[in-house]
Enzyme design. Structure first.
Site, PDB file in Angstrom:
ATOM      1  N   SER A   3     -40.542  22.694 -53.958  1.00 27.82           N
ATOM      2  CA  SER A   3     -41.095  23.978 -53.502  1.00 27.82           C
ATOM      3  C   SER A   3     -42.495  23.805 -52.936  1.00 27.82           C
ATOM      4  O   SER A   3     -42.932  24.592 -52.094  1.00 27.82           O
ATOM      5  CB  SER A   3     -41.124  24.979 -54.657  1.00 27.82           C
ATOM      6  OG  SER A   3     -39.829  25.234 -55.140  1.00 27.82           O
ATOM      7  N   HIS A  63     -36.103  30.270 -59.279  1.00 29.87           N
ATOM      8  CA  HIS A  63     -36.841  30.759 -60.450  1.00 29.87           C
ATOM      9  C   HIS A  63     -37.794  31.882 -60.046  1.00 29.87           C
ATOM     10  O   HIS A  63     -38.551  31.742 -59.092  1.00 29.87           O
ATOM     11  CB  HIS A  63     -37.619  29.611 -61.100  1.00 29.87           C
ATOM     12  CG  HIS A  63     -36.723  28.512 -61.586  1.00 29.87           C
ATOM     13  ND1 HIS A  63     -36.316  27.494 -60.757  1.00 29.87           N
ATOM     14  CD2 HIS A  63     -36.153  28.283 -62.793  1.00 29.87           C
ATOM     15  CE1 HIS A  63     -35.526  26.675 -61.444  1.00 29.87           C
ATOM     16  NE2 HIS A  63     -35.416  27.139 -62.675  1.00 29.87           N
ATOM     17  N   ASP A  76     -35.390  27.331 -54.153  1.00 31.13           N
ATOM     18  CA  ASP A  76     -35.824  27.568 -55.538  1.00 31.13           C
ATOM     19  C   ASP A  76     -35.266  28.902 -56.025  1.00 31.13           C
ATOM     20  O   ASP A  76     -35.259  29.885 -55.285  1.00 31.13           O
ATOM     21  CB  ASP A  76     -37.355  27.586 -55.609  1.00 31.13           C
ATOM     22  CG  ASP A  76     -37.876  27.221 -56.988  1.00 31.13           C
ATOM     23  OD1 ASP A  76     -37.247  27.631 -57.972  1.00 31.13           O
ATOM     24  OD2 ASP A  76     -38.910  26.543 -57.070  1.00 31.13           O
TER      25      ASP A  76
END
Length: 933
Positions: A486, A435, A433
């Site tokens: 995630s 972000h 991930d």
């Protein structure tokens, strides 16, 4: 004591998931767009009987972080009862919306009662009062309680609003006694508004209004300690409208006394966040005299305040910079700079403080932490908002950076010197991930509250997280993630922490996470304490409880009890899920009139790349609503700029953003690249769409809603919006097949008998795809981070996300009008574009209508995305750079967005077979949507 008896008397609400309003809870976000009186799009959809589409408005509110959904159907042209009933019944079949509590909002009790019949969980009724008499009040309250709803109670009776101390006490006491004694209401489910009225009006009978409110609050809280007190604070200073300086001071002084008396909540402009002690002494004394009605014979105090206000007003509208604070002690100057986010003098003041204190570390642990403690307290009490806190962090970091060389020098000269005793928090975005905006904000907020934060960044493997935690002796570990995979990685990290016998509490946060998933999937894997943190504003209280030796056991015990209840509720709900068989869901698909639909051939054949797209052309398409939500300032833009709570700070934030946007465009800080493509397409009457490409046929696999709905309501799939090929029952002759047109003829399909394009000469439909990205943001994030400028670092990240979404919107418009051309004459305003009032949709793999991220692989292959515009997919199929968007283009005018919801094992099995993957692999990507999760 039984477990039931030990339950604390908090206000508890619920949809499919609980919402507990604890003492440490901050401002509760209520989604207001499902209100026909204030939201044009929602009102239009309801009036046009497009209830399924109206659900998308509610879904957007839930996805954007609304904790309660306000539903109002008060419109003279609507059958309010019917509208409320229809909408809420449909809402209950959408678990991604129904998870949050509903506030049934109406001035007509018949509409409220109709809503109460539909909602599940525990809702709020807004509102009831005794203005129509005691009997009516009891009748309405009993109905509300019968349905289990909490109530907003107005201090109002048949004689009108309570306007004296005694009337306030009499009405509230009477309402309380009726509700608790005769109706059976729990005290914590009652919220009183004892009425804040304007003071300093020149009328003597108004002079004691503030005193009466404050005194009423004190007495009500003594007599009814579990009830809550609220009020509209801006009413107090109505006489001074136009003079914000005086109004701000009045509000601050009033809140100082009212909160001490027991006021729990209030509608107050962000401009009223002036610190009580920082109001100039003369004005503060005048406000005290007027609000507390001291020395006010013959309106003497009022006249003095009016005279002061006129003096302030006479200075004109040009803002005069007040530098009086520069004459105070260095400690007070540091505190003032931190609270107000002023960096102008921080290095000089820090240097002066260092020379005054024995050691540089004493400056950090002394005046700097004193100032940050005030910031933390103001933020925790809702008197300071996230953008202000981030500015404070910028000041703190600059000061610490100035001191760092002195600290390093001292460590060289005194190897045994202390390095500080702040608790250490380790944060990381999990493997796969990319972000991290939310994580960065949480880090800033925690740092502002005195914690030492180590941020490992993005794409961090479990081993690195845990090894680093042991290396730095972290006190708490925080995991963040945005995409669905995630969630599994977080489960893995928790499992590994347990295997290593670690003791640190584990925090879980991010857009796809939830209390339910944390309770059901993550918490059972680790016995050192797992807590879901909804947003940055809640991180401080959670960490504080976890690091307090006295509070930690009780906090974790209560959390585990809550999570145990959530697990049991989840398992019980799973047993009772009402799904239709997948075959039946396919039959109840959405049937469109394809005979009247004439597909338009795209002007672009196959793939088109658009590099270095003009940023100035993109900027006007920015939707500012999500920008404010990212800063934890929920509200509809532009209304948020004049919001009674957020308005002043929202305006400052917006102005800062506009300035930065101008710099980004003029300085070409970002590079915008995009790629689009179009292909003949046909669906197979079920959930497969076949594309005809130059490399052969490509099958796109979609999923279908399976929850049981009301009669006549279809189970949606994106495949429904693409024209179906020949009926599966149609037997095709060799002669028919030979007549079928080839790919080169465009509108007609190839003559493959085994292909949906080998039909009986029918026109084919088309489907498009796109990917867009913003390059260049990372270098500016790095630059601002190096300058200890957290505010602009986070601002750049958020604006990169806004630019790429704006690019997607801008490009979609060009597709509709030019590159595909099915809506060449479209003429929509920016507001209409934001409201998606155009024809066609652009659903993205991994999002509610098509949650499987693996279809993104086909999209990337079709468009050759990585080679064309440089977006890469991680092992969890997140896109890097993170400011990237991809999706499909569907043109049918009746196509719309929806949420898939839960599906059954029968559809999972069928889907896995169509995809050519194992059931276990399909389950991995669709786990949040599985009925048997």
């Amino acid at each position: 004591m039984s477990e039931t008896a030990a339950i604390k008397p908090y206000l508890r609400l619920s949809g499919l998931e609980p919402l507990v309003v604890r003492p440490e809870s901050n401002f509760i976000n209520i989604g207001e767009r499902t209100n026909v009186t204030g939201a044009k799009k929602f009102a239009r959809l309801i009036k046009d009987n497009k209830y399924e589409e109206a659900l998308s408005v509610a879904r957007q509110q839930a996805e954007n972080g609304a904790q309660i959904l306000d539903v109002n159907m008060d419109d003279a042209l609507l059958d309010g009862v019917k509208a409320m009933t229809t909408f809420l019944n449909l809402l209950q079949s959408e678990p991604d919306i129904a998870k949050i509590p509903v506030m049934i909002d109406s001035s007509k009790f018949e509409i409220i009662e109709a809503g109460l019949k539909c909602v599940q969980g525990k809702s709020i009724v807004n509102s009831i009062s005794m203005k129509e008499g005691e009997d009516k009040f009891i009748q309405q309250a009993e109905i509300c309680r019968m349905y289990g709803a909490s109530v907003v109670v107005m201090a109002f009776d048949e004689k009108g609003q309570a306007d004296t101390l005694q009337r306030r006490l009499d009405i509230c006491t009477k309402a309380y006694e009726i509700l608790t004694g005769r109706v059976g209401y729990d005290p914590q489910d009652i919220i009183f508004d004892p009425n804040i009225f304007a003071i300093a009006t020149g009328l003597e009978e108004h002079n004691n209004y503030a005193v009466d409110y404050i005194e009423a609050t004190k007495i009500i809280k003594q007599k009814m300690p579990l009830a809550k007190i609220s009020g509209g604070v801006s009413n107090l200073s109505f006489s001074f409208r136009g003079n914000d300086h005086v109004r701000e001071a009045m509000h601050s002084v009033f809140l100082y006394h009212a909160i001490k008396a027991g006021m729990d909540m209030g509608i107050v402009n962000a401009g009223q966040l002036v610190v009580y002690d920082e109001i100039e002494p003369e004005l503060r004394q005048l406000c005290e005299d007027v609000i507390l009605n001291r020395n006010n014979d013959n309106n003497e105090s009022t006249e003095k305040l009016i005279a002061f206000a006129e003096k302030v007003k006479a200075k004109g509208k040009v803002e005069v910079k007040d530098e009086a604070w520069r004459t105070s002690s260095v400690e007070e100057r540091l505190k003032h700079s931190l609270i107000n986010g002023i960096t102008d003098y921080i290095e000089d003041d820090t240097e002066e403080a260092w020379k005054k204190y024995p050691k540089p570390l004493d400056v950090i642990e002394g005046p700097l932490m004193d100032g940050m403690n005030v910031v933390g307290d103001l933020f925790g009490s809702g008197k300071m908002f996230l953008p202000q806190v981030v500015k404070s962090a910028r000041v703190m970091k600059k000061s610490v950076a100035w001191l760092t060389p002195y600290i390093e020098e001292e460590k060289k000269n005194n190897p045994g010197s202390r390095t500080g005793g702040a608790a250490r928090i380790l944060l990381a975005t999990v493997k796969g991930d990319v972000h991290d905006i939310g994580k960065n904000i949480v880090g800033v907020v925690l740092a502002c509250n005195g914690y030492e934060v180590t941020d490992l960044g993005v794409m961090v493997p479990a081993d690195k997280i845990l090894e680093e935690a042991e290396k730095i002796k972290a006190d708490v570990i925080g995991l963040s993630g945005l995409i669905t995979p995630s969630l599994d990685e977080m489960v893995h990290v928790a499992h590994e922490m347990n295997r290593r016998d670690m003791k640190q509490p584990l925090l879980i946060g991010g857009a796809t996470t939830s209390r339910t998933h944390t309770a059901v999937k993550i918490a059972p894997q680790y016995h050192g304490g797992v807590v879901h943190v909804l947003d940055a504003s809640r991180s401080v209280s959670v960490v504080s409880n976890l690091l307090n030796k006295e509070n930690k056991p009780a906090f974790l015990d209560q959390t585990e009890k809550d999570y145990s209840n959530l697990r049991n509720q989840f398992l019980n709900k799973q047993k009772g899920k009402s799904l239709v068989p997948y075959e039946e869901a396919v039959v109840t698909k959405e049937y469109l009139d394809w005979k009247k639909y004439k597909p338009v051939k795209p002007s672009v054949d196959d793939v088109k790349v658009l590099r270095n797209f003009d940023l100035a052309s993109i900027a006007p398409y920015i939707d500012w609503g999500p920008f404010f939500i990212a800063w934890e300032m929920p509200g509809q833009f532009p209304a948020v700029l004049t919001d009674k709570i957020f308005g002043v700070e929202a305006t400052r934030l917006f102005n800062d953003a506009q300035t930065l946007v101008k710099k980004i465009v003029e300085g070409k800080w970002f590079t915008a690249d995009g790629v689009i493509g179009f292909w003949p397409a046909l669906s197979n009457h079920a959930d497969t769409v076949v594309l005809q490409t130059s490399h052969g046929e490509i099958k796109l696999e979609f999923l279908r809603q399976q929850l049981k709905k009301a009669i006549g309501q279809p189970n949606f799939s994106l495949a429904d919006f693409v024209k179906p090929g020949p009926s599966p029952q149609t037997t095709q002759t060799a002669e028919d097949s030979a007549k079928a047109p080839s790919r080169a003829q465009g509108e007609q399909a190839q003559d493959d008998p085994g292909s949906p394009f080998g039909g009986q000469g029918a026109e084919v439909d088309y489907l498009g795809a796109f990917a867009v990205t913003i390059h260049g943001a990372s270098q500016w994030v790095t630059k601002f981070a190096a300058e200890q400028d957290e505010y602009n670092k986070i601002m750049v990240q958020i604006l990169a996300d806004r630019f790429v979404e704006a690019f997607a919107e801008c490009l979609h418009q060009k597709v509709r009008k030019e590159f595909w051309g099915y809506a060449k004459n479209e003429s929509l305003t920016s507001e209409q574009l934001i409201k998606e009032e155009y024809k066609g949709i652009r659903p993205a793999p991994g999002y509610p209508a098509c949650p499987d991220h693996t279809e993104k692989i086909k999209l990337f292959q079709l468009l050759d995305v990585t080679n064309n515009i440089g977006i890469e997919l991680t092992e969890s199929l997140a896109m890097n750079p993170p400011a990237s968007v991809c999706g499909w283009y569907i043109a049918h005018p009746q196509s719309h967005y929806f949420g898939l919801g839960k599906i059954g094992k029968d559809q999972l099995t069928d889907y896995a077979k169509r995809k050519g993957m194992s059931i276990e692999e399909a389950e991995k990507w669709l786990r949040p949507n599985l009925e048997m999760s």
